[in-house]
Design an enzyme around this catalytic site. Structure first.
Site, PDB file in Angstrom:
ATOM      1  N   LYS A 135       0.869  -1.183   0.000  1.00 43.61           N
ATOM      2  CA  LYS A 135       0.000   0.000   0.000  1.00 43.61           C
ATOM      3  C   LYS A 135       0.893   1.216   0.000  1.00 43.61           C
ATOM      4  CE  LYS A 135      -4.497   0.549   0.464  1.00 43.61           C
ATOM      5  NZ  LYS A 135      -5.374  -0.461  -0.129  1.00 43.61           N
TER       6      LYS A 135
HETATM    7  N1  GLU Z   1      -6.973  -0.203  -3.557  1.00 41.39           N
HETATM    8  C1  GLU Z   1      -7.726  -1.375  -3.883  1.00 41.39           C
HETATM    9  C2  GLU Z   1      -7.793  -2.320  -2.691  1.00 41.39           C
HETATM   10  O1  GLU Z   1      -7.687  -1.907  -1.561  1.00 41.39           O
HETATM   11  C3  GLU Z   1      -7.231  -2.031  -5.157  1.00 41.39           C
HETATM   12  C4  GLU Z   1      -5.810  -2.493  -5.115  1.00 41.39           C
HETATM   13  C5  GLU Z   1      -5.290  -2.989  -6.468  1.00 41.39           C
HETATM   14  O2  GLU Z   1      -6.061  -3.055  -7.415  1.00 41.39           O
HETATM   15  O3  GLU Z   1      -4.103  -3.289  -6.538  1.00 41.39           O
HETATM   16  O4  GLU Z   1      -8.026  -3.489  -2.825  1.00 41.39           O
END
Ligand code: GLU
Length: 427
Positions: free
Chosen positions: A117
């Site tokens: 993240k």
């Molecule tokens: N931000 C989204 C999540 O929390 C998508 C992450 C992604 O597609 O890599 O799952």
């Protein structure tokens, strides 16, 4: 637990309330499933964390420095994968906790990724398009050594979107000297994005709502739904459920919500929102606060906004049979237990909102193959993967009496544990 307790407990800068919550979840399921204590200890902290200072020239000519993060929790199953969020609450603990959740989410869905993240602490709604672009490009350049289609692949998260991904992709590509679409997912279709990616998280949430309704055996032709949050996740969920014949009785955005017990006309509400910039004031509906919205009587409540919305202070006032978590971490651990004891069926975030990363995976695969799928193909494959994961989680919960959240974690962590065991420890 012996080995975990025998070492001096590292105190890490990431140990905020938010991170400790994610860690506690891991501790609980590790104990329950008898996870090897040494492996458990390795999974309690991120593998790699980077903090960067991002100087940005503002429109008025001054330079403001922002703090940004990229955390990779684990990379056993493949490249690190996870979104980038822009929000004033972003800090190392939050990003680390969310990176851990991404590891479990990808493992649960059977995707060949580890968890990551990123984020920048800022108030994105106060920045102009030019400031956002310069912020995004400089952030990308500061974390560029971590990134790559086989290393770490960002995607949209809170207050970032397709445009943000296009800037990250462009900045990365210019630095390496050639175009690399697969370094991000959630980018526009015209530069290698996938059909269906933008709607994917909401589509997955709506799918889980239908599965959960079937699972609890709700004998009702038109279940009622309340959706908190009307961004990319909440609005798509509300529209798809409305189209599927559900009665969406309440929705809200950051400013407040609207309620109509006979059902809101969601397409009209969306038209109203694009004109007025908020759902509040929509005609043919009562105005409610975000706190009141959560207490509305409904069959299914979908928290699709911020973390920690359902907590000890309000969990007793909820009036629903099912909670489907569109947001990451909307339910506190205490509230989660209380909901379980009250017989509320909770579909956890790592399952409910996994449609986003699942179609991110499709986008990445299509980019690497240079072969693109139709929207129907994407949606069909999404339903297959979501359906399989729902079946596995619900079946384990029925068999073991574990909460669905614990079943989901257990399935994901068991897969990861097996992979780690087979790969062994270097050196
Ligand atoms: N931000 C989204 C999540 O929390 C998508 C992450 C992604 O597609 O890599 O799952």
């Amino acid at each position: 637990m012996a080995a975990v307790e025998s070492v001096a407990k590292p105190t890490m800068e990431c140990e905020t309330q938010h991170f400790l919550m994610a860690q506690r979840q891991l501790d609980e399921i590790a104990l329950e499933m008898g996870l090897d204590p040494e492996l458990h200890e390795r999974l309690r902290y991120p593998k790699r964390s980077l903090i960067v200072t991002i100087p940005v020239r503002m429109d008025d000519g001054t330079v403001h420095s922002y703090t940004g993060y990229r955390v990779q929790h684990d990379v056993t199953l493949g490249p690190a994968k996870g979104g980038v969020r822009y929000h004033p609450d972003v800090n190392l603990g939050e990003v680390s906790g969310l990176a851990m959740l991404m590891t479990w989410k990808c493992a649960l869905m059977g995707l060949p990724y580890g968890g990551a993240k990123g984020g920048i602490r800022c108030q994105p709604w106060k920045l102009s398009a030019g400031e956002l672009e310069r912020l995004t490009r400089r952030y990308t350049s500061e974390i560029i050594n971590l990134l790559g289609p086989d290393k770490d692949i960002p995607a949209p998260d809170m207050y970032t979107n397709e445009q943000t991904m296009a800037w990250i992709m462009d900045t990365y590509s210019i630095n390496v000297g050639h175009t690399v679409p697969s370094v991000v997912t959630g980018k526009p279709v015209s530069i290698g994005g996938s059909y269906g990616r933008q709607e994917a998280t909401g589509r997955g949430v709506a799918f889980c709502v239908r599965r959960a309704v079937a699972q609890v055996g709700m004998e009702k032709p038109t279940p009622t739904v309340v959706v908190q949050g009307f961004g990319n996740v909440g609005a798509v969920t509300a529209r798809l459920l409305h189209d599927a014949g559900y009665k969406v009785v309440g929705v809200s955005d950051v400013h407040g919500g609207v309620y109509n017990p006979s059902g809101l006309d969601i397409p009209r509400l969306q038209a109203y929102l694009s004109e007025m910039g908020k759902v509040g004031g929509f005609p043919h509906a009562d105005q409610v606060t975000n706190a009141e919205l959560l207490q509305l009587k409904c069959d299914v409540l979908v928290p699709a906004a911020l973390a920690n919305q359902i907590h000890e202070g309000n969990v007793g006032t909820l009036n629903c049979r099912i909670v489907v978590e569109g947001a990451n971490g909307p339910t506190s651990p205490e509230a989660d237990l209380q909901l379980h004891e009250a017989g509320v069926f909770v579909v956890p975030d790592i399952l409910a909102n996994a449609g986003g990363v699942t179609v991110s995976y499709f986008e990445w695969v299509q980019g690497l193959m240079h072969l693109f799928w139709s929207e129907d193909e994407v949606n069909d494959r999404l339903e297959q993967i979501m359906g399989r994961a729902c079946d596995q989680v619900f079946e384990m919960s029925a068999r073991t009496r574990l909460r669905p959240r614990m079943s989901a974690l257990r399935i994901g962590i068991a897969r990861l544990a097996e992979a780690k065991r087979l790969r062994g420890l270097y050196p």
